[in-house]
Structure formats: C-alpha cells, structure tokens
Design an enzyme around this catalytic site. Structure first.
Site, PDB file in Angstrom:
ATOM      1  N   ASP A 217      72.183  53.000  91.631  1.00  0.00           N
ATOM      2  CA  ASP A 217      72.231  52.867  90.165  1.00  0.00           C
ATOM      3  C   ASP A 217      71.257  53.891  89.578  1.00  0.00           C
ATOM      4  O   ASP A 217      70.934  54.862  90.255  1.00  0.00           O
ATOM      5  CB  ASP A 217      71.904  51.413  89.778  1.00  0.00           C
ATOM      6  CG  ASP A 217      72.563  51.006  88.469  1.00  0.00           C
ATOM      7  OD1 ASP A 217      72.371  51.729  87.477  1.00  0.00           O
ATOM      8  OD2 ASP A 217      73.252  49.976  88.438  1.00  0.00           O
ATOM      9  N   HIS A 240      72.581  57.139  89.567  1.00  0.00           N
ATOM     10  CA  HIS A 240      73.225  57.330  88.268  1.00  0.00           C
ATOM     11  C   HIS A 240      72.393  58.167  87.309  1.00  0.00           C
ATOM     12  O   HIS A 240      72.690  58.239  86.134  1.00  0.00           O
ATOM     13  CB  HIS A 240      73.569  55.973  87.631  1.00  0.00           C
ATOM     14  CG  HIS A 240      74.593  55.188  88.402  1.00  0.00           C
ATOM     15  ND1 HIS A 240      75.068  53.978  87.986  1.00  0.00           N
ATOM     16  CD2 HIS A 240      75.244  55.461  89.560  1.00  0.00           C
ATOM     17  CE1 HIS A 240      75.966  53.526  88.865  1.00  0.00           C
ATOM     18  NE2 HIS A 240      76.078  54.410  89.828  1.00  0.00           N
TER      19      HIS A 240
END
Ligand code: NAG
Ligand code: NAG
Ligand code: NAG
Ligand code: NAG
Length: 397
Positions: A217, A240
């Site tokens: 993430d 991310h």
C-alpha cells in the site's frame, strides 16, 4: 593545585560517569529464550517495566536471536529516557486469533525520550492475515493489528529498525511530537493488503530521514492532523507511493499543514506523490505541501491530486470540501508507466489555490504517444514544464 580540589574534581567526574551510564535490562535475564518458539512477550514486557521505572536512563537489550512474542507493550510514562535496543528478530504469531481485538502487535505509548535502535526486525508474519482481510469489499480495514503502533511519543527516535510482513500498517504514528525515524526498512510483498509503510496522523514534527520501503500500500501516508512533517531520502516501491490522505472521510478531521517530501526515489508503484480526498466530505484543510527532487521509475501515475477519491464505490455526489492550497511539485523526473502522468483533479466545490509546478520531466514509452496531463478546478503556476505535462487537457468543472 591542592589535593582537596583534585578530590572534588574526581568525585564530580565519577558522578558524571555514573549519571550518563545507562542501566541495562537484558530480556534474557528476564527469561526470554530467543529460540523462535517460546513466547517471550512476558520477559520483554517485564524488562521494559523495570527499565521504565529505573531512576537512571536505561536500555532494554533484545540481543541476537529469534524471539516469538505475542503482544508487546512499551508503556510510559517513564522516569527517565529509555532505549530499546533490538538486535534480533521478533516474530508475531501467524494466527490472527492470538492477537484478537488488538489494534497493535508492538505498542509504544506515552513515552518521552524513547529511542528504539539496534538494527533488528519486527516480523508480523502477515501472510495468513492478508488472505482473510476483506476490507476492499467491506471498507472496514481496522480489524487486524498494526506491526508497530507509536502513540503519544515525544522527543523520540527510531533508528535502524526493520518491519517485515505486517498484518496491517507497518508503523502507525498517532499523537506524537518531535519524532525522528532514521534508516527505517520496511518489507512486504506488493500483494499484501493495507500494509501502509509509515502512516502519520495527528502528530507534529515528524522527520523521516532515510527509509527503504517495499510494501503493498502507500509507502508513506499522512492522515489528518499531520503537521510539520519532513520526508526525505526515501526509496519507495513496490507500493502505492507517498500520499497525503485520504482526507475527508470522517467528521472533525484536523488540518494537514506543512509537509515536505524531498529527494525520494519511487519505483514500480501505482502512484508517485499524491493528495487524495473523499467526495462529500466535511470541511477540511490541506496546505503547505511540497514535493521536490523526486525520481520516478515506471510509476503508473507519478503526480496525482484526486479530490474524487472513492476506492470502493458508493460515494456521495457532493464535491470534497477539503481546501487544498499552497502546493508545489518541483524537480520531478523519470518515467511514467501509463500515458497520463500528471492528474490534478481538484474539488469543483473548492478549487485548489496557489499550486506551483516546476521542472517536471516525465516520459512515457508506450505506443499511444508521449506522456500527458489533465487537470480540473486548478490554475497552476508553471515553470520549466513541457506543455504536454502542464494541464494539457482541462476537464470540465
Ligand atoms: C527532539 O527529540 C530529540 C530526541 O530524539 C531531542 O534530542 C531534541 O532535544 C528534541 N527537540 C525538542 C525541541 O524538544
Ligand atoms: C531530520 O533529521 C535529520 C537527521 O537527524 C536532520 O539532518 C534534518 O535536519 C532533520 N530535518 C528536519 C526538518 O528536522
Ligand atoms: C538522497 O537520498 C539517497 C537515498 O535514497 C541518499 O543516499 C542521498 O545521500 C540523498 N541525497 C541528499 C542530497 O540528501
Ligand atoms: C512497469 O510497471 C508496470 C505496471 O505496474 C509493470 O507491469 C511492468 O512490469 C513494469 N516494468 C518494469 C520494467 O519493471
């Protein structure tokens, strides 16, 4: 010089030496086995309790070896500064039931003058947890423990610490003041769900300097109330990217003010640097956010402001009411993995104010053509950026 003087000076020096010598609390003396099997949590927790109550600065020593441990709580306030020196690897139970109902596996809470160092690792053994995490479907992502939960710390430092395979976020920093994270390593595969590397919320004066973050993430995410945050010399990817937000999901969020992200390299990630806010939000503020000297390697959307962030669908139609102002993207270079390299989509309710884009050079090698950009509800000041990357397409507001 009289012998009296020498005597006094010697006594003084002795006192100084004694004063600065930290008292050491070795968890092995408290019964830790470090055999990778026996639960050493009680031994470690007891060593901490004594260190925290010590009348001199002290060090909890977690030496070489592999320690299995259920929940660990490093709870203050302490009488004096405490160092936790971790040289070994501490492993969490794989079975999520063993940490049921706990929001953190290793918790550092209400300590002033804490130092955690030593080059050791905290291994959350999260692979079982990821396979049962259904939060992409339910939107409820908080039912698993965070590897390292830092709450209410002041004047503290984490240095040369590694977090591996967390079940949820690796590090969650809440209500901290003047905290430095130096040489942090974070390691989890790109398919691990909700494993943000370092999340900071409601904290002031956090300085991340030097980190190597591979996770599933955001590498670094800044939630509401993050203020005076410095993020530098970070390598990110897979993951991310580095994000401010998401903001505006809840009532009474605090402003995000004063963030600098500098000298970072972001590789093979979904996003590069990003600001995201939910539609239909309460009023809020994100200002003074600066991203500079960033290298992008094959990043899907290197620069992204998204005020219509709605990852699971089912969002309100109303525009975001988070006011974004005083933002800069400066000296950002490298490659985009998709053609649309720059997207600045501000709220049609409250357009972004005072946005500056300078020296942005991103290339895309696909057959669709060179890298492009699109913007909405923003009129940035642009210098040293090719027209194709400077809001080439304006979306209707
Ligand atoms: C911030 O914390 C460090 C310890 O990490 C300490 O040395 C320093 O004095 C603190 N600064 C302030 C302003 O309290
Ligand atoms: C962050 O910490 C590094 C290393 O201690 C230091 O050089 C730098 O000045 C700090 N930056 C901020 C903004 O406090
Ligand atoms: C930039 O970050 C890298 C680590 O990614 C570090 O080695 C280098 O010294 C940093 N450069 C500056 C000017 O801080
Ligand atoms: C670039 O990124 C894309 C999409 O994330 C990925 O499929 C591809 O393997 C990456 N290329 C390289 C050379 O890493």
């Amino acid at each position: 010089m009289g012998s009296k003087f020498i005597e006094v000076a010697t006594l003084l020096m002795l006192a100084l030496v004694t004063k600065t010598q930290a008292v050491s609390f070795d968890v092995k003396r408290y019964g830790a086995k470090a055999n990778g099997n026996t639960d050493d949590a009680t031994a470690i927790n007891n060593a901490w309790k004594d260190a925290c109550a010590a009348t001199d600065p002290s060090t909890v020593v977690i030496g070489e070896g592999t320690y299995m441990a259920g929940s660990l709580t490093f709870q203050g306030p302490c009488k004096n500064p405490v160092t936790v020196q971790v040289k070994g690897t501490i492993k969490a139970p794989k079975d999520t039931a063993k940490l049921k109902g706990q929001d953190g596996w290793v918790v550092f809470q209400n300590v002033k003058g804490l130092t955690v160092n030593g080059g050791g690792s905290f291994d959350g053994q999260g692979s079982v947890a990821w396979s049962i995490n259904d939060c992409a479907k339910t939107g409820q992502c908080n039912a698993l423990p965070i590897n390292l939960r830092l709450t209410g710390l002041a004047n503290s430092k984490f240095q040369d610490v590694t977090s591996i395979d967390s079940k949820l976020f690796h590090m969650n920093i809440i209500n901290c003041n003047n905290l430095t994270l130096q040489h942090i390593t974070i390691n989890a595969p790109d398919h691990s769900l909700n494993t943000d590397g370092i999340h900071i919320g409601r904290s002031k004066g956090v300085n991340i300097t030097g980190a190597d973050i591979k996770t599933g993430d955001d590498c670094v995410s800044l939630g509401d109330g993050a203020q005076q945050i410095n993020v530098e010399n970070v390598k990110c990817g897979p993951g991310h990217g580095i994000s401010v937000g998401s903001l505006g999901k809840y009532q009474n969020e605090e402003p995000v003010i004063g963030v600098t992200v500098r000298n970072c390299t972001i590789t093979n990630t979904m996003n590069g640097v990003r600001i995201k806010t939910w539609p239909g939000s309460p009023n809020g503020i994100a200002s003074n956010l600066h991203f500079e000297d960033i290298v992008m390697n094959n990043v899907s959307t290197p620069i992204l402001v998204d005020q219509t962030y709605c990852p699971y669908g089912q969002c309100e139609e109303a525009p975001s009411k988070i006011k974004i102002s005083d933002i800069s993207f400066k000296n950002i270079r490298g490659t985009s993995a998709t053609q649309l390299a720059v997207r600045i989509i501000c709220s049609k309710g409250i357009p972004c104010k005072n946005v500056a884009i300078s020296d942005v050079h991103l290339t895309y090698n696909g057959k669709e053509g060179p890298a492009t950009s699109e913007c909405a509800n923003v009129q940035p000041t642009v210098t040293g950026v090719p027209a194709s990357l400077a809001c080439a397409k304006s979306l209707p507001s």
